[in-house]
Design a protein around this motif. Structure first.
Motif: not given
Length: 311
Positions: A150-166
């Motif tokens: 996916v290019d981006f997502a809309v959801t609830v998330a827990d911990e993600l890799p450091a290169d993830t923008r939120r």
């Protein structure tokens, strides 16, 4: 491609060659390239050796192209110019004409209320762009982003890799969905009544544990476990079953099934942010940025998700 690399051609030699051909002089070319004359002459000798034919001949005080040199100049100059333009002047993105396909990850809780207005906005602002929707949830989102599924997502998330923008889009809570014609819960749903009723749960693990079991360690009387929220409204309607669902999901269900109602939960599940998530590697992709910005504007417009008070 292997044949190209086997030639071991330094493309900088072509740049020197084109400038010399344009200037007609090693001296002038050296000035334009900020190189010494011996360095330019050496580059021309190396290129001629690679080509296997002289590229210039003396013409008075300057240089003139040979037939082979003219053919190379005619071919190389536009290609080098295209490389320069591609490097310093990336193609402008125009949503009105773009035919890009963007892959968006959506949890099932957000697909129903977000996708219809998003498509309407897309039809107005970027009529040729297309969406591919990939189902994601908090357990699968990291892999979906990491593999570029996916290019981006809309959801609830827990911990993600450091290169993830939120980017937090909204905070949402849970409510109890029921059919008042069959489920007798009284004026106020109590913990005892809640646990006495049978429940529909949504389990991404395919078991009898839902959000209440995972968050609070409380086991409900589960009649049926389903993998997504799409069928919850149909199962609640006409039954005495209770369903604990996100408030935004309940609102969409009731818009289609007006006989159903919601009531606050007698358990404190708190709330969780629904986020817009993407990897920093696509930060500079104008088409993906446009689509992310469109999602943000749609969320603000529909005002769908509002935090639901918990009792």
């Amino acid at each position: 491609m292997h044949g190209i690399y086997e030639k071991d051609l330094d493309l900088n030699l072509l740049r020197v060659f084109v400038v010399v051909a344009e200037a007609g002089s090693v001296t002038e070319a050296a000035s334009r390239l900020y190189l010494t004359q011996p360095a330019v002459s050496a580059a021309l000798r190396r290129l001629a050796s690679t080509v296997g034919s002289p590229l210039f001949v003396r013409a008075g005080r300057g240089l003139a192209l040979t037939t082979r040199g003219q053919r190379l100049f005619t071919s190389a100059r536009p290609l080098l110019q295209a490389l320069v333009e591609a490097t310093v002047s990336p193609a402008a993105f125009d949503p009105k004409t773009s035919e890009r396909t963007v892959r968006i990850g959506l949890s099932d809780a957000n697909e129903t209320w977000l996708l219809p207005p998003l498509l309407r906005a897309l039809d107005e602002e970027a009529p040729r762009m297309r969406l591919v929707v990939i189902p994601v949830q908090f357990r699968t989102i990291a892999e979906a982003l990491g593999s570029s599924a996916v290019d981006f997502a809309v959801t609830v998330a827990d911990e993600l890799p450091a290169d993830t923008r939120r980017l937090t889009l909204f905070w949402g809570g849970f409510v109890c969905l029921y059919d008042p014609r069959h489920a007798r819960i009284g004026k106020r749903l109590t913990r005892e009544s809640y646990l006495a009723h049978e429940h529909i749960i949504v389990s991404y693990n395919g078991d009898l544990r839902g959000i209440v079991e995972d968050a609070l360690g409380v086991q409900r009387r589960v009649r049926v476990s389903v993998p997504m929220f799409h069928s919850v409204g149909a199962l609640v309607e006409g039954s005495a079953l209770l369903a604990t669902v996100p408030a935004v999901v309940a609102r969409e269900i009731i818009s289609l099934r007006p006989n159903l109602r919601t009531t606050p939960l007698p358990l404190d599940l708190g709330g969780a942010p629904t986020e817009l998530l993407w990897r920093n590697t696509v930060d500079d992709d104008e088409a993906i940025r446009f689509m992310r910005d469109l999602v943000v504007r749609v969320v603000k417009t529909v005002r769908g998700p509002e935090q639901t008070p918990q009792t």
